[in-house]
Design a protein around this motif. Structure first.
Motif: not given
Length: 113
Positions: A86-91
């Motif tokens: 959830e915290q890292t969708p773009h990583i």
């Protein structure tokens, strides 16, 4: 997200997504004020080559899943993986070769943090 996918996420990138930036860099180590408490001096280290963290005040460290265990006060891995995702969708996960990177590459990456 699997545990293997989660472990490929740079801890420094994950901390950045949570709003934490390194206070200083010493070689391959990034130093942060701990995400677990208020402090004046950084006591939380991330080894960017090994993708491992260590909190000197807690006396604990490890990989991104161990970090999530501390942050979210849970040992339930499916929950932790969900929180990381959830915290890292773009990583994008990266591969760690444990090889040496040039200092210029490292500085460019963390100066933009």
């Amino acid at each position: 997200m699997t545990t293997e996918e989660a472990k490929k996420i740079r801890i420094a990138d994950y901390l950045h997504s949570l709003g934490y930036s390194p206070v200083k860099q010493q070689g391959i180590n990034l130093w942060y004020k701990s995400p677990f408490r208020e402090e004046n001096e950084p006591s939380f280290k991330v080894n960017t080559e090994r993708n491992q963290w260590y909190d000197f005040a807690l006396g604990r460290g490890g990989n991104i899943i161990a970090l999530a265990q501390e942050l979210y006060c849970s040992d339930y891995v499916p929950y932790l993986l969900q929180k990381i995702e959830e915290q890292t969708p773009h990583i994008h996960p990266v591969s760690f070769s444990f090889g040496k990177q040039s200092d210029e590459k490292k500085m460019n990456r963390y100066n933009s943090v």
